[in-house]
Enzyme design. Structure first.
Site, PDB file in Angstrom:
ATOM      1  N   VAL A 161       0.992  -1.204  -0.058  1.00  0.00           N
ATOM      2  CA  VAL A 161       0.039  -0.057   0.082  1.00  0.00           C
ATOM      3  C   VAL A 161       0.862   1.134   0.042  1.00  0.00           C
ATOM      4  CG1 VAL A 161      -1.746   1.242   1.311  1.00  0.00           C
ATOM      5  CG2 VAL A 161      -1.776  -1.077   1.143  1.00  0.00           C
ATOM      6  N   GLU A 162       1.894   1.320   0.653  1.00  0.00           N
ATOM      7  CA  GLU A 162       2.716   2.407   0.967  1.00  0.00           C
ATOM      8  C   GLU A 162       3.774   2.762  -0.362  1.00  0.00           C
ATOM      9  OE1 GLU A 162       3.507   4.700   3.009  1.00  0.00           O
ATOM     10  OE2 GLU A 162       2.538   4.399   4.762  1.00  0.00           O
ATOM     11  N   SER A 163       4.294   1.704  -0.982  1.00  0.00           N
ATOM     12  CA  SER A 163       5.250   1.677  -1.993  1.00  0.00           C
ATOM     13  C   SER A 163       5.057   1.078  -3.233  1.00  0.00           C
ATOM     14  CB  SER A 163       6.457   1.775  -1.434  1.00  0.00           C
ATOM     15  OG  SER A 163       6.829   0.316  -0.968  1.00  0.00           O
TER      16      SER A 163
END
Length: 490
Positions: free
Chosen positions: A139-141
């Site tokens: 989700v982050e990266s």
């Protein structure tokens, strides 16, 4: 008359006999034919009663022990352990639709995650944290190892410099711990665990705070509380990025948990395919590559936290190798450089020795060609131990072709810059060719601090100003001239 008295006497005797057959709790209760039980009706008719035996308590056999489910695909284990409530919501459905429009999204990210994901899942389980947290790097990266945000968050977990520092991440010119996937995993999970406590056990609040900051989420909760509104995540007014961030995680969790037919689930073997080895001293990647037979570029790609050809003199010295542990301990270079002899003493077990030397039991057996766990006092075993015996660095003064040229040590000197109209930290950092972060640190300013006209800032430059004439070919000539001009009173 005497016959009537006799009948009354017989009726009384029969009634008393019936009462004796009633349960104790009903002896004094008045008889009501409409509400009477079958036993009472029988008793009232003076019919013979059958003794009712009290049933013996049923002895239940202990439940059968079911063998733990074995998952060959790591993604199957992840999906089976996802527990968050993915209740229907328009924002959630929007993210589900987004994933379904890109059905191979996870397959692409999976290739980057493959060397690390088993270790991340293992850490999540060891800390008894929700399995959903293992999905956050996607989700982050999108699990991009060197992802960098506009706010200078870095790595697969997108850690900010301050957060990384607070949770023990090392950073210097040789090593950036936020780019080290496993080191940053430990820091990120510690931070999430802290946020979970701060938000009274609400994981959605904690994950939102991981994205937008603890203070912002607390303010949103307090605002809703004062207005008598729900403080559930879906009802909080948060930045657009955060409002979409949590649903993105929940949507990915939903698709994996339900094994949605239109969302392609990739495959990763549910076993470690890489192993961390503590080198135990400063090392050079060229030397490790030669010793292990692993291509130097591959070692660098696996260990993105190391920024240069060698490790930082201050550590860390942990290197991820592309072998399972059992394969690593079988390598000749490991036996020669990363083991020592251990003599078995009274009370030792193979498991205890393996644990004390941070090895698996199977690896200890493999290293010593043992088929069982039997030990004798005085036996000698080989165990894993960081080496101190051989020099693992290259003398680049005699082998300059192996690495970039050594740069002479540069001393920094403090100089003053007087803020002019319209200037910002960014424009000043560009003027002096220094990073905005360094400029902020030198002057103890935040990234969004406002500058005042005439404010004096400290700038650290590579060499002091000289009163001697500057050569026009000197690349620092323009910079020094600008510095002199900006240092004049206005």
């Amino acid at each position: 008359m005497s016959h009537i008295k006799l009948l009354i006497f017989i009726f009384s005797i029969s009634t008393l006999g019936a009462c004796k057959s009633l349960p104790t709790s009903e002896k004094t209760a008045p008889f009501n034919e409409q509400n009477a039980s079958a036993q009472q009706i029988v008793a009232s008719l003076d019919m013979p009663t059958r003794k009712v035996e009290t049933p013996k308590p049923e002895v239940k056999s202990p439940p059968k022990q079911t063998a733990p489910v074995t998952y060959h695909n790591l993604w199957d284990e992840i999906g089976a352990n996802l527990k968050f409530n993915t209740q229907s919501h328009p924002r959630l459905q929007k993210r589900i639709d987004w994933y379904l429009q890109q059905p191979t999204y996870l397959t692409s990210a999976n290739r980057r995650a493959e060397p690390y994901l088993y270790h991340i899942v293992k850490r999540v389980k060891q800390l008894h944290l929700p399995m959903e947290l293992a999905l956050l790097p996607f989700v982050e990266s999108d699990f991009r190892l060197k992802a960098r945000s506009s706010e200078q968050a870095l790595g697969v977990w997108q850690l900010m410099p301050s957060t990384a520092h607070h949770f023990g991440i090392k950073r210097d010119e040789w090593y950036e711990g936020r780019l080290d996937v496993l080191a940053s995993t430990d820091a990120a999970l510690a931070y999430l665990k802290y946020l979970h406590t701060r938000f009274n056990g609400d994981w959605l609040h904690a994950i939102a705070a991981y994205n937008s900051g603890e203070g912002r989420v607390k303010q949103a909760i307090e605002k809703n509380r004062k207005q008598g509104k729900s403080t559930h995540f879906w009802h909080l007014k948060l930045p657009k990025e955060t409002s979409e961030y949590v649903p993105k995680l929940l949507a990915l969790s939903y698709l994996l948990k339900t094994q949605h037919g239109k969302f392609k689930q990739p495959f990763i073997a549910n076993r470690p395919i890489t192993t961390v080895l503590d080198i135990g001293q400063p090392f050079d990647f060229a030397v490790l590559a030669k010793l292990s037979g692993v291509d130097k570029d591959k070692l660098h790609r696996l260990n993105t936290g190391f920024l240069q050809h060698r490790s930082s003199p201050k550590g860390p010295q942990n290197v991820l190798f592309p072998f399972a542990e059992s394969a690593l301990v079988s390598k000749p270079f490991f036996k020669e450089h990363f083991t020592l002899n251990y003599r078995v003493v009274s009370g030792d077990t193979l498991y205890k020795i393996a644990k004390n030397h941070r090895m698996s039991l199977d690896s200890l057996r493999t290293l010593n060609n043992k088929q069982d766990n039997l030990l004798k006092v005085g036996d000698t075993l080989k165990v894993s131990r960081p080496t101190k015996k051989a020099n693992l660095l290259v003398d680049y003064e005699i082998s300059p072709f192996l690495a970039k040229l050594n740069k002479p040590k540069i001393t920094l000197a403090d100089h003053q810059h007087i803020v002019a109209s319209g200037e910002s930290l960014w424009s000043i950092s560009q003027q002096y060719h220094v990073s905005m972060r360094d400029l902020s640190d030198w002057n103890k300013l935040g990234r969004k601090s406002l500058l005042k006209l005439g404010q004096i800032l400290t700038v650290k430059l590579p060499r002091p100003l000289s009163s001697e004439p500057v050569s026009p070919n000197d690349p620092l000539a323009d910079l020094q001239l600008k510095l002199k001009q900006n240092s004049q009173p206005r």
